[in-house]
Enzyme design. Structure first.
Site, PDB file in Angstrom:
ATOM      1  N   HIS A 156     -28.399   9.511  10.267  1.00  0.00           N
ATOM      2  CA  HIS A 156     -28.504   9.079  11.758  1.00  0.00           C
ATOM      3  C   HIS A 156     -29.497   9.676  12.390  1.00  0.00           C
ATOM      4  O   HIS A 156     -29.660   9.874  13.619  1.00  0.00           O
ATOM      5  CB  HIS A 156     -27.083   9.686  12.471  1.00  0.00           C
ATOM      6  CG  HIS A 156     -25.763   9.172  11.966  1.00  0.00           C
ATOM      7  ND1 HIS A 156     -25.204   7.938  12.315  1.00  0.00           N
ATOM      8  CD2 HIS A 156     -25.011   9.671  10.862  1.00  0.00           C
ATOM      9  CE1 HIS A 156     -24.171   7.657  11.578  1.00  0.00           C
ATOM     10  NE2 HIS A 156     -24.093   8.940  10.743  1.00  0.00           N
ATOM     11  N   SER A 210     -57.500   5.558  17.630  1.00  0.00           N
ATOM     12  CA  SER A 210     -57.517   5.241  18.962  1.00  0.00           C
ATOM     13  C   SER A 210     -58.853   4.888  19.601  1.00  0.00           C
ATOM     14  O   SER A 210     -59.762   5.698  19.243  1.00  0.00           O
ATOM     15  CB  SER A 210     -56.879   6.386  19.727  1.00  0.00           C
ATOM     16  OG  SER A 210     -57.007   6.166  21.269  1.00  0.00           O
ATOM     17  N   LYS A 268     -57.664  10.941  16.777  1.00  0.00           N
ATOM     18  CA  LYS A 268     -56.113  10.353  16.620  1.00  0.00           C
ATOM     19  C   LYS A 268     -56.058   9.631  15.224  1.00  0.00           C
ATOM     20  O   LYS A 268     -57.041   8.752  15.166  1.00  0.00           O
ATOM     21  CB  LYS A 268     -55.653   9.591  17.667  1.00  0.00           C
ATOM     22  CG  LYS A 268     -54.317   9.241  17.354  1.00  0.00           C
ATOM     23  CD  LYS A 268     -53.498   8.574  18.854  1.00  0.00           C
ATOM     24  CE  LYS A 268     -51.914   8.533  18.703  1.00  0.00           C
ATOM     25  NZ  LYS A 268     -51.614   7.664  17.784  1.00  0.00           N
TER      26      LYS A 268
END
Length: 462
Positions: A183, A313, A319
């Site tokens: 979960h 990016s 990034k």
């Protein structure tokens, strides 16, 4: 109209470009279907050529076709097989649903080339190139031959590479004990090796499923001619022709057990696509898991380190993104969409013939092709350079409140739950809370909270 020549078919005259080596029926299809600009795939054209190649040899063997004519057709079909005349197959994918236009395109091109080779006589596209055949058995056979060969030559090898790469990572990461997650929440420990072993087994099962689908594809409709009855073909034609196709491709094909099923339904194609769809589901899970596990580097899970491949990016310096995972996921989405297309098309086996075959060919062959390409890229650019972030795995594991599960056998579920809740609230480890509550001594805790032992079946501490 000096740039055109006049060709005739059963409907009358058609103007065909001077440089084209196809004929009137191909030109009619070009005129009738100016829809997408997308042509039939190379693998399909190759398979269609292989069938014409085999048919000519078979018809000569059976005494139905003069050997010199057959040899000229074989020579012409060979050019089609190796891609020398691909520019002569301009018909749009979205055409007559039987693919008759594509079959006649092949017949006309081969007849034109064979006539040039013979010089002293003309070869007829229907009476000689299409002898013992119909579009209605040739086109579905071409789809299945193309797909079975692409699976054999490209998809299965790529999946075997992927399976091997995941098994290697399973071994490399066997020493890494980490938090499992159910979960998306912290769960009892596993090893990263076990995690990747699960991924490898998904691929193993996928290969098995695709092999089953390939076996179905290898039972082909050739010999059913127009409606499945086999009218206008020699009784021995399909068996002999398919022996030649098998020899040419290295994949064994066999005549359909029931030609009416094989031509009126495309269940074998839908079934094979179902196996591809299941593999896509597996690969989507694997790629997405790796993307999640590598998230970060400071604000995510960051248990896996991926090699930087390109700036991530246009505005955020430094990034880097999990681009191969994303590419794989998009491929999987496309395969799932193709399976929906094939499912809808498979329903339109109206009476004795399916009438949505060309787009089925495109969807099935694209799925095979892009899965193979994605698998190879994923192995080369992602899995081969991936590593485990061992300190991060240890850090997160020590803070995992689900480690209290190992205490159930000694102190019971309710007390273990109390320790887990306190660990979350205080930021302390399960071990620290248990000592603080004085529920167990250090030696007992050491035995129960042996994290490596917790990754194996059994009751901790016994």
């Amino acid at each position: 109209m000096s740039d055109f020549r006049v060709e005739k078919d059963s409907l009358g005259e058609v103007h065909v470009p001077i440089g084209a080596i196809y004929g009137a029926q191909t030109q009619r299809a070009i005129n009738n279907f100016p829809i997408s600009g997308q042509r039939m795939p190379r693998a399909f054209i190759r398979a269609l050529g292989q069938i014409k190649h085999a048919a000519a040899k078979t018809n000569a063997d059976l005494g139905l076709l003069d050997r010199s004519v057959a040899d000229a057709i074989v020579k012409a079909a060979k050019k089609m097989i190796i891609g020398k005349v691909d520019d002569q197959f301009p018909i749009d994918v979205f055409q007559t649903g039987s693919g008759t236009s594509s079959n006649m395109n092949a017949n006309e091109v081969i007849a034109h080339l064979a006539t040039d080779f013979l010089q002293d006589q003309s070869v007829h596209p229907n009476d000689q190139v299409n002898l013992c055949q119909s579009s209605n058995d040739v086109i579905p056979t071409s789809i299945q031959v193309a797909a079975a060969c692409e699976i054999e030559d490209h998809l299965i090898p790529s999946l075997i590479r992927l399976e091997g790469a995941l098994q290697e990572k399973s071994q490399d990461f066997d020493d890494v004990v980490k938090s499992a997650r159910t979960h998306l929440m912290d769960a009892t420990p596993i090893t990263m090796g076990q995690e990747f072993g699960g991924y490898a087994m998904q691929v193993t099962r996928g290969i098995q499923r695709i092999r089953i689908g390939q076996v179905e594809l290898c039972e082909v409709p050739l010999g059913g001619t127009a409606t499945g009855s086999g009218i206008n073909r020699h009784l021995e034609f399909p068996k002999r022709a398919l022996a030649y196709v098998s020899e040419e491709t290295g994949v064994t094909f066999r005549e359909a057990e029931n030609h009416f099923e094989a031509q009126s339904a495309r269940d074998a194609v839908v079934s094979a696509s179902g196996a591809l769809n299941t593999v896509a589901v597996s690969l989507m899970k694997i790629a997405n898991d790796i993307r999640i596990l590598s998230s970060g580097p400071t604000s995510g899970i960051s248990e896996i380190t991926l090699k930087p491949l390109q700036p991530g990016s246009s505005i955020m310096p430094g990034k880097v993104n999990p681009v191969l995972c994303e590419a794989m996921m998009m491929v999987c989405a496309r395969v799932m969409g193709n399976h929906t297309t094939l499912t809808v098309c498979g329903q339109h086996g109206n009476l004795e013939l399916n009438v949505m075959m060309p787009v089925m060919a495109v969807a099935l062959l694209e799925s095979i092709q892009i899965l193979a390409g994605a698998n190879n890229a994923f192995v080369d650019k992602c899995l081969s350079t991936m590593d485990a972030n061992r300190p991060r795995c240890q850090e997160l594991l020590e803070l995992n409140p689900s480690l209290a599960t190992a205490l159930n056998s000694a102190i019971g579920y309710d007390m273990a739950a109390k320790i887990a809740k306190e660990a979350v609230a205080s930021g302390l480890t399960v071990r620290e809370v248990a000592l603080k509550m004085n529920v167990l001594d250090e030696k007992s805790l050491d035995s129960l909270l042996d994290m490596r032992n917790m990754t194996q079946p059994g009751i901790p501490g016994t």
